[in-house]
Write a protein that holds these residues in place. Structure first.
Motif, mmCIF file in Angstrom:
data_model
loop_
_atom_site.group_PDB
_atom_site.id
_atom_site.type_symbol
_atom_site.label_atom_id
_atom_site.label_comp_id
_atom_site.label_asym_id
_atom_site.label_seq_id
_atom_site.Cartn_x
_atom_site.Cartn_y
_atom_site.Cartn_z
ATOM 1 N N VAL A 264 10.348 52.984 51.359
ATOM 2 C CA VAL A 264 9.577 54.325 50.830
ATOM 3 C C VAL A 264 9.987 55.268 51.909
ATOM 4 N N ALA A 265 9.964 54.730 53.195
ATOM 5 C CA ALA A 265 10.343 55.680 54.169
ATOM 6 C C ALA A 265 11.902 56.112 54.110
ATOM 7 N N ALA A 266 12.579 55.256 53.788
ATOM 8 C CA ALA A 266 13.989 55.334 53.712
ATOM 9 C C ALA A 266 14.520 56.328 52.676
ATOM 10 N N ALA A 267 13.504 56.354 51.427
ATOM 11 C CA ALA A 267 13.891 57.254 50.412
ATOM 12 C C ALA A 267 13.539 58.548 50.638
ATOM 13 N N GLN A 268 12.383 58.751 51.665
ATOM 14 C CA GLN A 268 12.121 59.920 51.596
ATOM 15 C C GLN A 268 12.947 60.630 52.963
ATOM 16 N N THR A 269 13.554 59.770 53.933
ATOM 17 C CA THR A 269 14.499 60.176 54.854
ATOM 18 C C THR A 269 15.694 60.536 54.137
ATOM 19 N N ILE A 270 16.263 59.999 53.070
ATOM 20 C CA ILE A 270 17.463 60.597 52.372
ATOM 21 C C ILE A 270 17.552 61.725 51.607
ATOM 22 N N LEU A 271 16.148 62.256 51.290
ATOM 23 C CA LEU A 271 15.802 63.454 50.754
ATOM 24 C C LEU A 271 15.993 64.620 51.710
ATOM 25 N N ALA A 272 15.449 64.015 53.024
ATOM 26 C CA ALA A 272 15.312 64.847 54.216
ATOM 27 C C ALA A 272 16.885 65.344 54.704
ATOM 28 N N VAL A 273 17.927 64.192 54.275
ATOM 29 C CA VAL A 273 19.308 64.426 54.658
ATOM 30 C C VAL A 273 19.566 65.639 53.803
ATOM 31 N N ARG A 274 19.444 65.507 52.588
ATOM 32 C CA ARG A 274 19.877 66.555 51.672
ATOM 33 C C ARG A 274 19.380 68.056 52.053
ATOM 34 N N GLN A 275 18.013 67.947 52.655
ATOM 35 C CA GLN A 275 17.437 69.202 52.783
ATOM 36 C C GLN A 275 17.845 69.709 54.268
ATOM 37 N N ALA A 276 17.981 68.919 54.977
ATOM 38 C CA ALA A 276 18.276 69.361 56.288
ATOM 39 C C ALA A 276 19.581 70.061 56.329
ATOM 40 N N ALA A 277 20.532 69.365 55.493
ATOM 41 C CA ALA A 277 22.041 69.844 55.590
ATOM 42 C C ALA A 277 22.004 70.943 54.860
ATOM 43 N N SER A 278 21.524 71.011 53.607
ATOM 44 C CA SER A 278 21.364 72.393 52.776
ATOM 45 C C SER A 278 20.816 73.730 53.527
ATOM 46 N N GLU B 211 21.867 74.539 56.401
ATOM 47 C CA GLU B 211 22.775 75.124 57.286
ATOM 48 C C GLU B 211 24.182 75.262 56.700
ATOM 49 N N PRO B 212 24.441 76.375 56.444
ATOM 50 C CA PRO B 212 25.951 76.928 55.932
ATOM 51 C C PRO B 212 26.865 76.165 56.251
ATOM 52 N N ASP B 213 27.747 75.292 55.411
ATOM 53 C CA ASP B 213 28.809 74.555 55.853
ATOM 54 C C ASP B 213 28.517 73.092 56.482
ATOM 55 N N ALA B 214 27.351 72.826 56.565
ATOM 56 C CA ALA B 214 26.904 71.435 57.162
ATOM 57 C C ALA B 214 27.242 70.511 55.840
ATOM 58 N N ARG B 215 27.463 69.184 56.110
ATOM 59 C CA ARG B 215 27.488 68.258 55.043
ATOM 60 C C ARG B 215 26.687 66.908 55.729
ATOM 61 N N ALA B 216 26.172 66.369 55.107
ATOM 62 C CA ALA B 216 25.363 65.105 55.507
ATOM 63 C C ALA B 216 25.048 64.429 54.271
ATOM 64 N N THR B 217 25.337 63.176 54.618
ATOM 65 C CA THR B 217 25.434 61.969 53.425
ATOM 66 C C THR B 217 24.838 60.774 53.999
ATOM 67 N N VAL B 218 24.214 60.043 53.013
ATOM 68 C CA VAL B 218 24.051 58.501 53.067
ATOM 69 C C VAL B 218 24.687 58.010 51.938
ATOM 70 N N GLY B 219 25.687 57.173 52.626
ATOM 71 C CA GLY B 219 26.652 56.608 51.422
ATOM 72 C C GLY B 219 26.223 54.825 51.383
ATOM 73 N N ARG B 220 25.561 54.565 52.518
ATOM 74 C CA ARG B 220 25.207 53.172 52.572
ATOM 75 C C ARG B 220 24.051 52.816 52.882
ATOM 76 N N ILE B 221 23.270 51.788 52.463
ATOM 77 C CA ILE B 221 21.900 51.547 52.464
ATOM 78 C C ILE B 221 21.801 49.984 52.380
ATOM 79 N N ILE B 222 21.057 49.370 53.191
ATOM 80 C CA ILE B 222 20.991 47.939 53.208
ATOM 81 C C ILE B 222 19.519 47.385 53.448
ATOM 82 N N PRO B 223 18.911 47.202 52.314
ATOM 83 C CA PRO B 223 17.513 46.489 52.501
ATOM 84 C C PRO B 223 17.730 45.069 53.020
ATOM 85 N N VAL B 224 16.663 44.885 53.983
ATOM 86 C CA VAL B 224 16.713 43.276 54.409
ATOM 87 C C VAL B 224 15.359 42.726 54.050
ATOM 88 N N PRO B 225 15.363 41.737 53.272
ATOM 89 C CA PRO B 225 16.397 40.657 53.005
ATOM 90 C C PRO B 225 17.132 41.254 51.581
#
Ligand code: HGY
Ligand code: MN
Ligand code: MN
Ligand code: MN
Length: 399
Positions: free
Chosen positions: A236-250, A252-266
């Motif tokens: 749940v915290a990860a999902a909100q963090t990924i949304l924050a990635v989109r918001q934080a980069a959006s 800043e003009p010309d910034a790019r930020a991506t989460v392309g890899r996520i691994i839940p354990v187990p």
């Protein structure tokens, strides 16, 4: 004389990924080793002398290895599910350019080497351009030795299993002295040339970029017996963090930020994860802006984690500031390729690492859709051959 796409055609079945689509050719995987063999065989067929250096970089020499040589090349490894051109286009085009130079009976005044750098994508050990960073000393060698792949193998162990001596990897002044100038041809990753642009562009700079790992820890538990009010669920915290990635980069003009890899354990369907690891790729021309974006993401992650009864740690795994290619070399190359626009790129390359040490430049070959790191990456036959011809012109002009 084979065209570039005919050369690439001969490796079109190496490392196909039936699950993801495209190609998965991680460094020192069977697929990448097959590509190494293909490159070495192609080079030898052209009378080039091949050696592999202490860092696993392959050098194919036209003329004796000498200081101040002209060097061109790229990489053979790929991202998971990558396209056919990112990396191999540069190596195949260099082979085709040597064919063209020999056909033109060019007598080089200095030696030429074609190189293939390992782990440019950082897909297996997490640090992009690992081979060129080791060569130039742009990575701490102990950190490099202890990098681990997804199965827990260290780079030292995998390097040893592939004929390298982990005690000798790292800065290689002798090899560096051999690079007088470095030119990398690469498929364009973006729409600078677009659907109708010229076939070729000359690189000007590479966007600063880095990778960070966020680990969010909560309470692993049973999905069926844990009431919603009793959970500390890092997903749940990860999902909100990924949304924050989109918001934080959006913001800043010309910034790019991506989460392309996520691994839940187990990683069980009926299991509340105990931890979630996710990797952030953030980029901007200005290091301070990238730092601001990462800080905003980290701050939000800490807040949402605390609300969820979780904790988060952030680790910087690699960072490279914006790099400008050698202005003199880029100017000479532009003069050899009239009509070729000069383009910045948001993608990292070995040429970007080398640019901090030797005069380096890049050529980009049109990719009509601009899509890359995807099976949809494409270069037409005409543009691929125009790329090899342009590279041959540039090499002829610099040899
Ligand atoms: O991630 C990059 O920019 C490059 O493709 N390694
Ligand atoms: Mn690449
Ligand atoms: Mn790439
Ligand atoms: Mn059960």
């Amino acid at each position: 004389m084979e065209t570039v796409n005919q050369l690439l055609d001969s490796i079109k079945d190496v490392g196909r990924d039936a699950v993801r689509g495209g190609y998965s050719r991680a460094v020192y995987s069977t697929a990448e080793l097959d590509l190494r063999s293909w490159f070495i065989e192609q080079a030898r067929q052209r009378g080039l002398d091949v050696e592999t250096d202490r860092n696993g970089i392959i050098w194919a020499w036209w003329g004796n290895p000498q200081d101040g040589a002209l060097v061109t090349g790229s990489h053979l490894d790929s991202v998971p599910g990558g396209g056919a051109f990112d990396g191999p286009l540069g190596v195949a085009s260099a082979l085709a350019a040597v064919d063209l130079l020999k056909a033109r009976r060019i007598q080089p005044r200095r030696s030429l080497a074609i190189t293939a750098f390992p782990e440019e994508e950082g897909s297996r050990f997490g640090v992009a351009c690992l081979g060129s960073r080791l060569l130039t000393g742009a990575i701490d060698v102990d950190k490099a030795r202890n990098l681990r792949d997804g199965d827990g193998n260290t780079f030292a162990d995998v390097a040893r299993a592939n004929g390298l001596d982990p005690r000798h990897i790292g800065t290689d002044p002798e090899a560096m002295a051999r690079i007088g100038d470095f030119v990398e041809l690469h498929v364009e990753q973006g729409i600078g040339l677009g659907a109708h642009g010229p076939s070729i562009a000359v690189g000007s700079s590479i966007l600063g970029h880095g990778r960070w790992k966020l680990s969010i820890s909560g309470q692993g538990n049973h999905a069926g017996t844990t009431l919603m009010a009793d959970r500390a669920d890092p997903m749940v915290a990860a999902a909100q963090t990924i949304l924050a990635v989109r918001q934080a980069a959006s913001r800043e003009p010309d910034a790019r930020a991506t989460v392309g890899r996520i691994i839940p354990v187990p990683g069980g369907t009926n299991v509340i994860a105990s931890r979630v690891d996710l990797w952030l790729d953030a980029r901007h021309p200005d290091d301070a802006v990238t730092a601001r974006v990462v800080e905003a993401i980290h701050g939000r992650a800490q807040r949402v984690a605390a609300e969820e009864g979780c904790t988060v740690t952030l680790t910087e795994e690699s960072y490279s500031g914006t790099v400008h290619f050698d202005p003199g070399l880029t100017r000479s190359i532009s003069a050899m390729l009239p009509g070729a626009p000069v383009l910045a790129t948001g993608a990292g390359h070995d040429a970007g690492v080398l640019a901090g040490f030797v005069p380096s430049a890049m050529l980009f070959v049109r990719n009509p859709s601009g899509i890359s790191h995807s099976p949809e990456e494409h270069v037409t036959d005409e543009d691929a051959d125009a790329g090899a011809a342009a590279l041959a012109d540039v090499l002829a002009g610099l040899l």
